[in-house]
Design a protein around this motif. Structure first.
Motif, PDB file in Angstrom:
ATOM      1  N   VAL A   8      -4.505   5.808   2.829  1.00 24.79           N
ATOM      2  CA  VAL A   8      -3.754   4.665   2.326  1.00 24.79           C
ATOM      3  C   VAL A   8      -4.487   4.092   1.124  1.00 24.79           C
ATOM      4  N   CYS A   9      -3.750   3.789   0.065  1.00 24.76           N
ATOM      5  CA  CYS A   9      -4.384   3.231  -1.123  1.00 24.76           C
ATOM      6  C   CYS A   9      -3.536   2.122  -1.698  1.00 24.76           C
ATOM      7  N   ALA A  10      -4.145   1.360  -2.603  1.00 25.94           N
ATOM      8  CA  ALA A  10      -3.403   0.348  -3.332  1.00 25.94           C
ATOM      9  C   ALA A  10      -2.391   1.022  -4.254  1.00 25.94           C
ATOM     10  N   ALA A  31      -5.946   7.206  -8.139  1.00 25.33           N
ATOM     11  CA  ALA A  31      -7.035   8.039  -8.653  1.00 25.33           C
ATOM     12  C   ALA A  31      -8.124   8.227  -7.603  1.00 25.33           C
ATOM     13  N   GLY A  32      -8.316   7.218  -6.749  1.00 26.30           N
ATOM     14  CA  GLY A  32      -9.324   7.336  -5.710  1.00 26.30           C
ATOM     15  C   GLY A  32      -8.977   8.406  -4.689  1.00 26.30           C
ATOM     16  N   LEU A  33      -7.683   8.607  -4.439  1.00 25.20           N
ATOM     17  CA  LEU A  33      -7.258   9.626  -3.483  1.00 25.20           C
ATOM     18  C   LEU A  33      -7.025  10.979  -4.135  1.00 25.20           C
ATOM     19  N   TYR A  34      -6.660  10.975  -5.408  1.00 26.68           N
ATOM     20  CA  TYR A  34      -6.343  12.225  -6.121  1.00 26.68           C
ATOM     21  C   TYR A  34      -7.161  12.313  -7.412  1.00 26.68           C
ATOM     22  N   GLY A  49       0.825  -1.201   0.000  1.00 22.95           N
ATOM     23  CA  GLY A  49       0.000   0.000   0.000  1.00 22.95           C
ATOM     24  C   GLY A  49       0.859   1.250   0.000  1.00 22.95           C
ATOM     25  N   LEU A  50       0.259   2.338  -0.456  1.00 26.42           N
ATOM     26  CA  LEU A  50       0.901   3.651  -0.460  1.00 26.42           C
ATOM     27  C   LEU A  50       0.272   4.493   0.639  1.00 26.42           C
ATOM     28  N   ILE A  51       1.095   5.037   1.527  1.00 28.70           N
ATOM     29  CA  ILE A  51       0.613   5.873   2.625  1.00 28.70           C
ATOM     30  C   ILE A  51       0.818   7.329   2.227  1.00 28.70           C
ATOM     31  N   THR A  52      -0.265   8.053   2.038  1.00 33.10           N
ATOM     32  CA  THR A  52      -0.193   9.445   1.610  1.00 33.10           C
ATOM     33  C   THR A  52      -0.848  10.342   2.658  1.00 33.10           C
ATOM     34  N   GLU A  53      -0.794  11.641   2.399  1.00 36.84           N
ATOM     35  CA  GLU A  53      -1.447  12.588   3.305  1.00 36.84           C
ATOM     36  C   GLU A  53      -2.969  12.487   3.243  1.00 36.84           C
ATOM     37  N   ARG A  54      -3.512  11.834   2.198  1.00 35.79           N
ATOM     38  CA  ARG A  54      -4.960  11.693   2.057  1.00 35.79           C
ATOM     39  C   ARG A  54      -5.474  10.329   2.508  1.00 35.79           C
TER      40      ARG A  54
END
Length: 390
Positions: A352-354, A361-364, A345-350
């Motif tokens: 966690v996503c696949a 795209a779901g987060l951004y 997973g990718l941990i971002t400021e928005r």
């Protein structure tokens, strides 16, 4: 974060203006030295010579480089020249380009006599934004560590610990503050969770042994420095609960470019069913790149970084020492690419996503490429491979 009890960022403006201060990271861990950067040329040198390093910090430093360039020559030609000089310093980290483009976009519409002051304010805003993004990454990553603790039956003040392996330095020294991969670790430690960090030495520049260990030691986080080749062995014996690293550029499809050796850790983690996470702020995503292996330029640095090491001698002197035979050539590839399929997973400021196009795209949604029509060949391929947000 704190240095000798004093809250400190990695870059800050001089009180009287007209210059910025940085921590010279080439002197750590043995000396804490700050450097004053007075002009565009000094900033370019600091980035190129890795006095500052880490994708977010490179971007923030470049922003101040543009501001100092505007103090020298605020004309259209001066702006173009400053951007060109800074873009040429490091080819791999995308935050460099992102910050320079953000600065240029905000300045082009202004008359030259207003650019110097506006550039200074914009660079400061980019730094403040980086701190906020990284703290949010820490909050989202903390949730993952809490879940691991519950699954392992580890509680505050109880027996056992959560073992986390990290590679290179993606702590506050790689950003303006907090860090990316280390931000969740600081949050977990401060929350009382019993974490222990395996710190890869990270040859050839030893950013793990020199910088990550220095950070964790300064903050009181339990850790152990290990040789780069040790991680797979630890995973085989159940001594790693999670791997978390940073990234210098992430593609729109979830491939990750990071310090050389990251790919090998991802392979070992995949083979041993160890979760492998990548922490990154939004500006590290390159929405123009889909295939990291073929499209991301890999920086090749001076062979001397491989053939020599810098450290303190038994007599207390700080020296460079050559470790290879005279005449033996060395290759110094600075980064490698980890395919999205190996990333948990990718941990971002928005959140966690696949590690996938659909996950990002779901987060951004405002940055993601327009969807391909479902009836087209491209659309069918995308539908077959997409993963959703976690």
């Amino acid at each position: 974060m704190n240095v000798n009890g004093t809250p400190t960022r990695t870059i800050w403006p001089a009180r009287e203006g007209g210059a910025v201060w940085i921590i010279d990271q080439t002197r750590l861990p043995h000396e804490f030295v700050t450097q004053r950067l007075n002009d565009l040329g000094a900033v370019a040198h600091a980035i190129r010579a890795m006095l500052v390093r880490g994708a977010p910090l490179i971007g923030a430093t470049a922003a101040y480089g543009v501001a100092l360039g505007m103090a020298e020559d605020p004309s259209d030609e001066g702006l173009a020249r400053a951007c060109q000089i800074l873009l040429a310093t490091r080819p791999t980290a995308v935050n460099l380009r992102w910050a320079i483009e953000a600065m240029a976009e905000s300045l082009r519409a202004l008359p030259p006599d207003q650019r110097a002051l506006a550039a200074w304010a914009k660079a400061g805003a980019i730094c403040d934004e980086d701190v906020a993004l990284n703290e949010a990454i820490g909050d989202h990553g903390l949730g993952i560590i809490k879940d691991l603790a519950r699954a392992k039956g580890v509680e505050k003040g109880g027996e056992g610990r959560i073992n986390i392996l990290t590679h290179c330095n993606a702590g506050w020294l790689a950003t303006v503050d907090w860090g990316t991969a280390l931000a969740p670790l600081y949050k977990a430690h401060d929350a009382g969770l019993p974490i222990h960090v395996w710190v890869d030495e990270t040859r050839p520049r030893n950013q793990g042994a020199s910088l990550t260990a220095w950070e964790l030691n300064s903050h009181g986080v339990p850790h152990t420095v290990i040789a780069d080749n040790t991680g797979g062995h630890l995973m085989q014996h159940g001594l790693v609960d999670m791997v978390i690293v940073g990234t210098d550029r992430t593609t729109a499809t979830g491939d990750v470019c990071n310090k050389i050796g990251t790919y090998l850790k991802a392979l070992a983690a995949f083979d041993n069913a160890v979760p492998f996470y990548v922490a990154l702020p939004g500006p590290t995503i390159d929405w123009t790149v889909n295939d990291g292996l073929r499209e991301i330029p890999i920086e090749q640095r001076d062979a001397a970084e491989v053939t020599r090491v810098w450290g303190r001698t038994a007599a207390g002197a700080l020296e460079w020492v050559t470790i290879t035979p005279t005449g033996s050539p060395a290759a110094n590839y600075a980064f490698d690419v980890t395919p999205a399929r190996l990333i948990s997973g990718l941990i971002t400021e928005r959140g966690v996503c696949a590690a996938s196009a659909a996950g990002l795209a779901g987060l951004y949604p405002e940055r993601a490429p327009a969807p391909v029509p479902a009836g087209s060949a491209e659309g069918k391929g995308a539908a077959a491979t997409a993963d959703g947000a976690l």
